[in-house]
Enzyme design. Structure first.
Site, PDB file in Angstrom:
ATOM      1  N   THR A 145       0.823  -1.215   0.000  1.00  0.00           N
ATOM      2  CA  THR A 145       0.000   0.000   0.000  1.00  0.00           C
ATOM      3  C   THR A 145       0.856   1.264   0.000  1.00  0.00           C
ATOM      4  O   THR A 145       0.562   2.233  -0.704  1.00  0.00           O
ATOM      5  CB  THR A 145      -0.940   0.004   1.219  1.00  0.00           C
ATOM      6  OG1 THR A 145      -1.795  -1.139   1.147  1.00  0.00           O
ATOM      7  CG2 THR A 145      -1.777   1.270   1.258  1.00  0.00           C
ATOM      8  N   SER A 157      -6.973  -0.806  -6.752  1.00  0.00           N
ATOM      9  CA  SER A 157      -6.624  -1.043  -5.358  1.00  0.00           C
ATOM     10  C   SER A 157      -5.158  -1.430  -5.329  1.00  0.00           C
ATOM     11  O   SER A 157      -4.629  -1.951  -6.321  1.00  0.00           O
ATOM     12  CB  SER A 157      -7.474  -2.178  -4.772  1.00  0.00           C
ATOM     13  OG  SER A 157      -6.907  -2.695  -3.575  1.00  0.00           O
ATOM     14  N   THR A 158      -4.498  -1.180  -4.202  1.00  0.00           N
ATOM     15  CA  THR A 158      -3.141  -1.707  -4.066  1.00  0.00           C
ATOM     16  C   THR A 158      -3.116  -3.194  -4.366  1.00  0.00           C
ATOM     17  O   THR A 158      -2.155  -3.722  -4.945  1.00  0.00           O
ATOM     18  CB  THR A 158      -2.617  -1.463  -2.640  1.00  0.00           C
ATOM     19  OG1 THR A 158      -2.457  -0.063  -2.426  1.00  0.00           O
ATOM     20  CG2 THR A 158      -1.283  -2.154  -2.416  1.00  0.00           C
ATOM     21  N   ASN A 159      -4.204  -3.883  -4.012  1.00  0.00           N
ATOM     22  CA  ASN A 159      -4.228  -5.336  -4.092  1.00  0.00           C
ATOM     23  C   ASN A 159      -4.201  -5.882  -5.508  1.00  0.00           C
ATOM     24  O   ASN A 159      -3.859  -7.054  -5.716  1.00  0.00           O
ATOM     25  CB  ASN A 159      -5.451  -5.876  -3.354  1.00  0.00           C
ATOM     26  CG  ASN A 159      -5.428  -5.506  -1.889  1.00  0.00           C
ATOM     27  OD1 ASN A 159      -4.438  -4.984  -1.385  1.00  0.00           O
ATOM     28  ND2 ASN A 159      -6.536  -5.764  -1.194  1.00  0.00           N
ATOM     29  N   THR A 161      36.908 -37.532 -12.306  1.00  0.00           N
ATOM     30  CA  THR A 161      35.704 -37.831 -11.536  1.00  0.00           C
ATOM     31  C   THR A 161      36.132 -38.097 -10.101  1.00  0.00           C
ATOM     32  O   THR A 161      37.202 -38.667  -9.870  1.00  0.00           O
ATOM     33  CB  THR A 161      34.966 -39.063 -12.105  1.00  0.00           C
ATOM     34  OG1 THR A 161      35.840 -40.193 -12.107  1.00  0.00           O
ATOM     35  CG2 THR A 161      34.486 -38.794 -13.533  1.00  0.00           C
ATOM     36  N   HIS A 162      35.313 -37.686  -9.146  1.00  0.00           N
ATOM     37  CA  HIS A 162      35.683 -37.763  -7.725  1.00  0.00           C
ATOM     38  C   HIS A 162      36.964 -36.966  -7.454  1.00  0.00           C
ATOM     39  O   HIS A 162      37.677 -37.247  -6.492  1.00  0.00           O
ATOM     40  CB  HIS A 162      35.878 -39.216  -7.260  1.00  0.00           C
ATOM     41  CG  HIS A 162      34.680 -40.088  -7.445  1.00  0.00           C
ATOM     42  ND1 HIS A 162      33.778 -40.353  -6.428  1.00  0.00           N
ATOM     43  CD2 HIS A 162      34.219 -40.749  -8.539  1.00  0.00           C
ATOM     44  CE1 HIS A 162      32.823 -41.156  -6.880  1.00  0.00           C
ATOM     45  NE2 HIS A 162      33.070 -41.396  -8.161  1.00  0.00           N
ATOM     46  N   SER A 197      46.541 -10.015  -3.435  1.00  0.00           N
ATOM     47  CA  SER A 197      46.910 -10.096  -2.024  1.00  0.00           C
ATOM     48  C   SER A 197      47.547  -8.790  -1.571  1.00  0.00           C
ATOM     49  O   SER A 197      48.262  -8.134  -2.333  1.00  0.00           O
ATOM     50  CB  SER A 197      47.888 -11.254  -1.804  1.00  0.00           C
ATOM     51  OG  SER A 197      48.374 -11.260  -0.474  1.00  0.00           O
ATOM     52  N   SER A 198      47.263  -8.449  -0.325  1.00  0.00           N
ATOM     53  CA  SER A 198      47.897  -7.267   0.264  1.00  0.00           C
ATOM     54  C   SER A 198      49.272  -7.594   0.839  1.00  0.00           C
ATOM     55  O   SER A 198      50.010  -6.688   1.226  1.00  0.00           O
ATOM     56  CB  SER A 198      47.003  -6.704   1.373  1.00  0.00           C
ATOM     57  OG  SER A 198      46.839  -7.667   2.399  1.00  0.00           O
ATOM     58  N   LYS A 237      50.560 -12.176  -6.583  1.00  0.00           N
ATOM     59  CA  LYS A 237      49.450 -13.120  -6.511  1.00  0.00           C
ATOM     60  C   LYS A 237      48.239 -12.547  -7.253  1.00  0.00           C
ATOM     61  O   LYS A 237      47.881 -11.386  -7.079  1.00  0.00           O
ATOM     62  CB  LYS A 237      49.087 -13.401  -5.057  1.00  0.00           C
ATOM     63  CG  LYS A 237      48.128 -14.571  -4.867  1.00  0.00           C
ATOM     64  CD  LYS A 237      47.989 -14.895  -3.386  1.00  0.00           C
ATOM     65  CE  LYS A 237      47.237 -16.187  -3.152  1.00  0.00           C
ATOM     66  NZ  LYS A 237      45.843 -16.107  -3.583  1.00  0.00           N
ATOM     67  N   GLU A 249      34.862 -15.940  -8.244  1.00  0.00           N
ATOM     68  CA  GLU A 249      34.580 -15.798  -6.808  1.00  0.00           C
ATOM     69  C   GLU A 249      33.340 -14.952  -6.567  1.00  0.00           C
ATOM     70  O   GLU A 249      32.461 -15.310  -5.774  1.00  0.00           O
ATOM     71  CB  GLU A 249      35.792 -15.180  -6.106  1.00  0.00           C
ATOM     72  CG  GLU A 249      36.978 -16.118  -5.990  1.00  0.00           C
ATOM     73  CD  GLU A 249      38.240 -15.421  -5.489  1.00  0.00           C
ATOM     74  OE1 GLU A 249      39.217 -16.137  -5.198  1.00  0.00           O
ATOM     75  OE2 GLU A 249      38.260 -14.174  -5.403  1.00  0.00           O
TER      76      GLU A 249
END
Length: 466
Positions: free
Chosen positions: A99, A138-140, A185-186, A316-317, A322, A329
């Site tokens: 609403t 109506s809002t609905n 696989t695996h 990397s910092s 790197k 990610e």
């Protein structure tokens, strides 16, 4: 800040001077300082389009005076052009059913329409937010219709990005089709596969997800607008219902139709559940893709390193040089969020009671948010990562020669037991399968070359047999 006093059915409210919204919007701002977020602009655009088409329909039925209706239409067109983007201010987490959002749009358009007619913002002397902008609505029925229109808009953009990713992966599949590598696989050595086959499989999976989203869209095209408060159409003429659906179809370019039952369209959220499920399905496959890209590019010296992802930023910092797989990610993170949004949509969809689901605002927020962030993430993943992937062919070949999975290829020629002995010796000595076979004299070099011919290894058939 300067304020003006506005009055609604509950009394007077201070509204910032110069704001195009009014008392009811301000009450919502005061009541719901929840997330600090604003409504999704696609939802705003959809609601404004509904108001514009409602004004046209009401003028056509002669219920709304032409002068007032034209002012509302002009205000709506200005809003659609982005003129009042900062005036839609109600937090997505708000009063049930939406609403407050609906009244925010009603008030902005009413104030601007009054201004167009020479009036003063905040006085509503000619155009009233409820009586005129919200006429026959109506809002609905407005809010779920706006949800449908916004979702249809974003679904098109999302599917375009899924198509682009699928196409980019398919192109890489062709580019890398000649590169033989060890399958896994695996997470253990398996029989050979072409690098291009891996990329082609990812392409097909994403294309299937795109189709899954498309299958959910027809349900969103069935509108309940005109149902007003509970779906019975009270205070909305039959002609209005037909006219506003036709108007929205023209305005959006979508194949919109009136729902078979306006009561049902009011109560049930299943079209949004279906679309959210399709979006989640895409997220599931994207997580698999992102994880595979991270594994295959791991290293560069101590991982698999079979493919190279474009270097995007220092990783990397503390560790110089790197570089991390940042696009896969962030894709993982976005997809986790999308899956959480889908759960929220499902929980909210089942929480309706009787003639209305008052949880629509949280459904709208989570569905549109999920589609928006996934769309944006897909664009970055495709343009900044996938299109720039290169293959480390020498690395692929080295792993293939060392893989004990090649023993499976030999089994039809020398038998399972002998092949298992070759695999065990290879694993124990560190020698390649090829070296063990030749040292033991099991096959000649010519016979071995025939058995290990590259393309036959990665296509159906029993190789090494006449």
């Amino acid at each position: 800040m300067a304020y003006r006093l506005e009055k609604d059915t509950m009394g007077t409210v201070e509204v910032p001077e110069g704001a195009y919204y009014g008392a009811q919007t301000q009450r919502a701002v005061n009541n719901f300082p929840i997330s600090g977020l604003k409504p999704h602009q696609a939802l705003v655009r959809a609601t404004v389009r509904i108001k514009k088409c409602a004004a046209v329909a009401n003028m056509t039925t002669h219920r709304l005076p032409k002068e007032l209706g034209e002012a509302i239409v002009k205000a709506a067109d200005e809003a659609l052009a982005g003129q009042f983007a900062d005036q839609f201010v109600v937090d997505p987490f708000q009063a049930g059913a939406g609403t407050s959002h609906n009244m925010n749009v009603n008030e902005v358009l009413a104030n601007r329409a009054n201004e167009i007619l020479g009036g003063i913002v905040g006085e509503y002397a000619r155009v009233n937010a409820n009586d005129h902008v919200n006429m026959a609505q109506s809002t609905n029925d407005v809010f779920p219709t706006a949800m449908r229109l916004a979702a249809l808009e974003l679904a098109q953009d999302l599917n375009n990005e899924l198509r682009d990713l699928s196409d980019a992966l398919a192109r890489k599949g062709i580019e890398f089709d000649h590169i033989l590598k060890s399958g896994r696989t695996h997470l253990q050595d398996a029989v050979p596969i072409r690098l291009g086959q891996e990329f082609s499989a990812w392409s097909i999976a994403i294309a299937n997800n795109r189709s899954g989203i498309e299958r959910a869209l027809p349900g969103l095209c069935e509108l309940g607008i005109g149902g007003t408060a509970v779906g019975t159409g009270l205070n909305a003429e039959q002609a209005f219902i037909d006219l506003i659906v036709e108007g929205l179809a023209r305005e959006t370019g979508q194949e919109l139709i009136r729902g078979e039952s306006l009561v049902e369209r009011m109560q049930n959220m299943d079209p949004f559940v279906a679309l959210s499920s399709g979006v989640k399905g895409a997220a599931v496959n994207l997580i698999k893709l992102a994880n595979d890209l991270r594994l295959l590019s791991s290293g560069p010296r101590t991982g698999l390193g079979e493919i190279n992802l474009p270097a995007m930023q220092p990783g990397s910092s503390i560790m110089p040089g790197k570089v991390n797989p940042v696009l896969p990610e962030v894709t993982n993170m976005v997809c986790f969020q999308v899956m959480g949004c889908d759960l929220t949509v499902a929980l909210a969809a089942q929480a309706g009671q009787l003639e209305l689901n008052v949880m629509m605002p949280v459904i709208a927020f989570n569905l549109l948010f999920a589609m928006e962030i996934l769309k944006n993430c897909l664009h970055q993943l495709t343009s900044l990562c996938v299109t720039g992937i290169t293959a480390n062919e020498e690395r692929c070949r080295t792993f293939l020669d060392q893989s004990v999975g090649l023993a499976t290829v030999l089994a039809p020629s020398i038998g399972y037991a002998a092949a298992a002995e070759v695999a065990k010796e290879s694993a124990k000595s560190g020698k390649s399968i090829r070296e063990v076979i030749l040292e033991r004299g099991i096959l000649t070099e010519e016979e071995l070359e025939e058995v290990l011919a590259p393309y036959p290894l990665t296509t159906p058939g029993v190789h090494g047999k006449d």
